[in-house]
Design a protein around this motif. Structure first.
Motif, PDB file in Angstrom:
ATOM      1  N   ARG A 141       0.823  -1.222   0.000  1.00  0.00           N
ATOM      2  CA  ARG A 141       0.000   0.000   0.000  1.00  0.00           C
ATOM      3  C   ARG A 141       0.849   1.261   0.000  1.00  0.00           C
ATOM      4  N   ASP A 148      -3.649   3.543  -1.930  1.00  0.00           N
ATOM      5  CA  ASP A 148      -4.034   2.760  -0.747  1.00  0.00           C
ATOM      6  C   ASP A 148      -5.524   2.363  -0.828  1.00  0.00           C
ATOM      7  N   ILE A 189      -6.024  -0.310  -3.590  1.00  0.00           N
ATOM      8  CA  ILE A 189      -5.601  -1.655  -3.148  1.00  0.00           C
ATOM      9  C   ILE A 189      -6.645  -2.227  -2.185  1.00  0.00           C
ATOM     10  N   ASP A 190      -7.155  -1.375  -1.322  1.00  0.00           N
ATOM     11  CA  ASP A 190      -8.190  -1.795  -0.379  1.00  0.00           C
ATOM     12  C   ASP A 190      -9.403  -2.358  -1.136  1.00  0.00           C
TER      13      ASP A 190
END
Ligand SMILES: Cc1cc2nc3c(=O)[nH]c(=O)nc-3n(C[C@H](O)[C@H](O)[C@H](O)COP(=O)(O)OP(=O)(O)OC[C@H]3O[C@@H](n4cnc5c(N)ncnc54)[C@H](O)[C@@H]3O)c2cc1C
Length: 383
Positions: free
Chosen positions: A114, A197, A200-201
């Motif tokens: 991340r 981030d 990716i989450d």
């Protein structure tokens, strides 16, 4: 005392944070995850060092090197080229430095994939960490201080990063070290860490697994038609072309680049680094014989030290000299800044208020016609 009033005046290089003798500067995230200096006024003694060394404030005093030679080059090792973004030249140079008991600094993912940060690599087994382009701003952290420690121990150091990070390191060191080599990558602009981030989450939720590998420049369909690929711990994999992947589309539509990237002071033909690496876009016009679609690097040499370093690996490379005038025609990021649309301002306003994929689709949707053209191109390629 450094105070960021206009965000576009700070490239986030962290030179001030690394240098402050009172250790009263910390780097704080903004809403998009870009880092800006924040001064603890209780500890600050007003020495002014932070302002004096800031490469963004010292406009025009960097990038004094005159370009000497420009090459198109490929690493002959196909495995290295496959895992590199362009021609795998960075790996050759890094391997040479490591073979001399040197240290190589570059941008690496953290364990969660991340975050991207600068790390020091001292063995060839760890070199994979800093191979490949990560399209997220890398956090320089305390790396300039660590570079200085190694330099003062007499070790060879190769520092690689964007040109603003190279300028940040130079400003921090404030003197030339004979055992330091500086490499920058041609930089379009650096995207926001918090958008990555959040993306990716969203992928981890969709694929119900943890990320174990990311490649922004997966060459399974060739260098020209590179794809983004993300592997998960449950064996699943996400693969998408750059024009369909929402994150890459947002990056290439300038939705979340750092504000300073729109007015980058560091770009140009006279660079502050010893060597600049990029993609040799326009290869069919510039060096057609080299085009095997596995990746070719542009190598711009800007100092005697850079020339000597490149000569150490040149005999092992496949290469040809090229004209810089031709190269910049096909690679505008070498010199020109991105035009500010209003995309980034509106995107930032909305960021955090909607799910990331909905937001990316709202700002960077692909027209039906473009989708059709892409489909036809892909179908033709695989015929
Ligand atoms: C954000 C970004 C934008 C780019 N834009 C362009 C462009 O418009 N045109 C072009 O020709 N090339 C661009 N590049 C450079 C290109 O993608 C390759 O990195 C370069 O050609 C070197 O390739 P290589 O095969 O020799 O080595 P590789 O192994 O692919 O590259 C590794 C090098 O990239 C550095 N690096 C990777 N990610 C980052 C990061 N986030 N911040 C700082 N350094 C990083 C590493 O430290 C290392 O030095 C960009 C790179 C990045 C990171």
């Amino acid at each position: 005392m450094i105070r960021i009033v206009d965000k576009s005046a700070c490239c986030g290089c962290s030179a001030c944070f690394n240098l402050c003798p009172q250790k009263c500067i910390s780097m704080e995230n903004d809403k998009m995850g870009f880092m800006y200096p924040s001064v603890d006024m209780e500890k600050c003694v007003g020495c002014g060092l932070c302002e004096n060394i800031c490469p963004s404030l010292k406009k025009g005093t960097i990038g004094e090197n005159v370009r000497l030679i420009t090459y198109a080059a490929q690493n002959p090792n196909d495995v290295i080229r496959q895992s590199s973004s362009s021609g795998g030249i960075f790996t050759s140079l890094a391997q040479y430095i490591l073979s001399q008991n040197g240290v190589v600094f570059g941008a690496a993912f953290d364990r969660t994939f991340r975050k991207v940060q600068h790390v020091a690599v001292q063995t060839s087994q760890d070199l994979y960490r800093i191979q490949g382009s990560k399209y997220v701003q890398s956090n320089a952290g305390c790396s300039y201080r660590t570079v200085k420690e190694f330099l003062e121990q007499g070790r060879l150091v190769l520092f690689s990063g964007t040109l603003c990070q190279v300028a940040g390191l130079q400003a921090f060191l404030h003197k030339d070290y004979q055992n330091l080599y500086l490499i920058d990558v041609v930089c379009y602009g650096v995207p926001a860490p918090k958008v990555w981030d959040a993306y990716i989450d969203s992928l981890e939720k969709k694929y119900n697994g943890r990320v174990t590998k990311v490649s922004f420049r997966d060459k399974r369909n060739g260098w020209n038609d590179y794809v983004i690929s993300v592997k998960f711990d449950n064996g699943k994999e996400y693969v998408n072309c750059r024009s369909d992947d929402p994150y890459m589309r947002g990056f290439l539509h300038d939705c979340y680049l750092r504000p300073a990237c729109y007015q980058c002071e560091f770009k140009g033909l006279n660079r502050a680094s010893d060597i600049t690496l990029g993609d040799l876009w326009g290869i069919d016009h510039i060096a057609p014989k080299l085009n095997d679609d596995k990746g070719t690097s542009l190598v711009m040499i800007s100092s005697e030290r850079g020339k000597l370093l490149f000569e150490k690996v040149l005999s092992d490379m496949i290469f040809q000299m090229v004209k810089i005038k031709e190269v910049v025609k096909y690679n505008p990021a070498i010199e020109a800044n991105i035009h500010t649309g209003q995309n980034n301002i509106a995107f930032e306003k909305d960021f955090g208020n909607k799910p990331i994929t909905a937001l990316l689709n709202q700002y960077c949707s692909k027209s039906v016609i473009k989708k059709l053209i892409q489909k036809i191109r892909t179908a033709m390629k695989h015929r």
